[in-house]
Scaffold this active site. Structure first.
Site, PDB file in Angstrom:
ATOM      1  N   GLU B 316       0.826  -1.203  -0.168  1.00  0.00           N
ATOM      2  CA  GLU B 316      -0.020  -0.047   0.046  1.00  0.00           C
ATOM      3  C   GLU B 316       1.006   1.371   0.112  1.00  0.00           C
ATOM      4  O   GLU B 316       0.194   2.464   0.293  1.00  0.00           O
ATOM      5  CB  GLU B 316      -0.987   0.242   1.078  1.00  0.00           C
ATOM      6  N   GLY B 317       2.002   1.213  -0.305  1.00  0.00           N
ATOM      7  CA  GLY B 317       2.859   2.276  -0.287  1.00  0.00           C
ATOM      8  C   GLY B 317       3.327   2.782   1.074  1.00  0.00           C
ATOM      9  O   GLY B 317       3.898   3.833   1.533  1.00  0.00           O
TER      10      GLY B 317
END
Lengths: 357, 357
Positions: B316-317
């Site tokens: 998800e970064g």
């Protein structure tokens, strides 16, 4: 954990761990950020710990020992940087503004007179009674009388207890030309290590300067009897801002605040404080591994693994300030992420089929 | 630096370095934060780089290869997490809100149908044409047709070029159950390493799962001729979100934006992109060293030392988002600290008597 936490703190940690297991992520996938959230839950005695109110307190003082040439800069810079912190030009000024947390400078012994401009928008500056008492050259005499030690310790305590908004997270920093020398002496005495192991370049000494610093620290250690208490070590071979940091930590423990620990100097002061009062250890969140070589030894002595390793060697609490963003992020993730139930996803703890890659 | 920067970028870096030497601190004492400021100055071609506008873009897709049991979670979780990101419950939702930067989810191939609630306050979700095209099981067939590859690459480019506020700093992330498998295959093919070196537990495989993943990756690699271009490797054994990330990086390079690099999956995609286009390397700021073992090998191949090492393995970064605070801090320190002249302190570069401890 040097001493068993109270029942309330232990329960809060367990409740926080249960909550972490319910959040929409694979178990343990936020690793260090989860640990920080659990540590803060335990310190604050709350399943949902907070990162605010926070405050950054910088303790500033000068050191007669600089007369031997152990610092890369003249003592007058301490006063100049107090003003720079006050008006917003120093690294700590910018970093505290970036995080939106108040910055205070506590002058517990700056020797050079300084004048604050009418507008000191960045930091409140408080000059404490200890600044009016003469300190000693730790190479040849005790750095502080008992009276001065008490005044510095009380300055640190009052800095924390006198905050307009009592802080749940405290960032402790320091400013004082020459203060890696007392820090090295304190650390060597506490750990029973030779001076050479605990001295380093500080803010820019060359090899000859480091050798001289080792000699000064050796002379200081030779003055000790070897059976001093941790605070007696601080008094005899430490420095005023180190004592104030120990006092601030004592007040933080009393008020249930977490302390984000900065680099070499703050860690040396806190090692003395933890040796005097082991329950303090559980209040410490280590922010940054300093570029100063002796810091690794101090961290090991405290079983600490800091959040950051950015090679900073600036002081002013800059390592703690850099780490604050991660502490706040950890708290926000812990408190604001959805649980599996919230999100309507299958699973949850033990479900094993319930989170995202 | 894989390719010489343009004159303007080089001049900006030099001007930024000159400015750093004038700031009220010992030279080099902010170490990694100084390097980040200089890197951004070079990337943005500006003595005073900026950290905003910033945007976090998450590329989501599913992978037919999960049918072999290479993921710890069912594929339907990808869709569930797209919704969770949109409504604000995911780690990336909380972290982007914490930093005040917009989050967008780009669905380039999520297989499970999902419905977004009327209010998706946290993230805009965009479904791209590539999501309607069938992908292949990379163990036995090419992961993508040329048409699908192009659609994904274009989705990544349009995600960057279509931002309401063109970003100067981009955070690229991913969400896709099973996507460490294509990432391992791409990395192994690019680096000429055996499958075993590049597979790991992902979000929670046990030892048998990792062994199975290695077998799947070995089969995928056996389908290659060995002389594929980096993008051909991405197409044949990669995944849709990896291709989109390469496309987004291409657009970032075009627009002079910096990319904060996340963990294993994003780094694998960007290694392919850098191999195809070496000038891209200078746009990358590495955020986080992932807990996934293969990431260290990828980082070494890119001569990268990430800002953080927190053991995150969430995707998800989240690693890039955790690092963003330090990037912003570095930029603010660089731009807002006083110079010696500003502060009326003696010295400055070469003065040697001019900064603070």
């Amino acid at each position: 954990m040097s001493s068993p936490p109270s029942g309330r703190n232990h329960e809060a940690r367990q409740a926080a761990a249960d909550r972490q297991a319910q959040l929409t992520k694979p178990p343990g996938s936020l690793r260090v950020l989860e640990e920080v959230a659990l540590d803060l839950a335990e310190i604050q005695g709350a399943e949902l710990p907070v990162a605010r109110p926070a405050a950054a307190l910088i303790f500033a003082a000068d050191h007669p020992v600089v007369r031997h040439g152990v610092a890369a800069y003249p003592a007058s810079i301490t006063a100049g940087m107090v003003v720079n912190l006050a008006v917003g030009g120093a690294a700590a000024s910018v970093a505290s503004k970036c995080h939106g947390i108040p910055l205070e400078v506590h002058d517990v012994g700056v020797s050079t007179p300084y004048e604050l401009p009418p507008s000191t928008s960045s930091a409140r500056v408080v000059r404490h009674p200890s600044a009016e008492i003469q300190a000693g050259d730790l190479r040849v005499e005790d750095a502080m009388s008992s009276e001065l030690f008490e005044a510095c310790y009380e300055a640190g305590r009052s800095a924390v207890l006198g905050l307009d908004r009592p802080a749940k997270v405290l960032l402790l920093g320091e400013m004082g030309i020459g203060n890696t020398t007392p820090s090295s002496a304190v650390a060597a005495a506490l750990l029973g290590l030779p001076a050479e192991r605990m001295v380093g370049p500080g803010t820019g000494l060359d090899e000859a300067g480091v050798a001289l610093k080792a000699e000064v620290v050796r002379d200081a250690l030779a003055r000790l009897d070897g059976d001093e208490s941790p605070f007696e070590i601080l008094r005899r071979v430490g420095g005023r801002e180190l004592v104030a940091i120990a006092g601030a930590a004592d007040a933080a423990r009393e008020t249930g605040a977490a302390i984000i620990v900065d680099g070499f100097i703050v860690t040396a002061a806190l090692l003395a404080a933890v040796r005097a009062q082991p329950a303090l250890r559980q209040h410490l969140v280590f922010g940054h591994r300093s570029g100063e070589p002796g810091h690794a030894i101090l961290l090991e002595a405290l079983s600490a693994r800091p959040l950051l390793d950015l090679g900073l060697r600036l002081g002013e609490g800059s390592g703690a300030l850099a780490a604050y963003g991660l502490v706040e992020l950890a708290v926000r993730l812990h408190g604001d992420m959805a649980t599996f139930d919230d999100a309507g996803l299958e699973g949850g703890p033990g479900g094993g089929e319930s989170a995202a890659e």
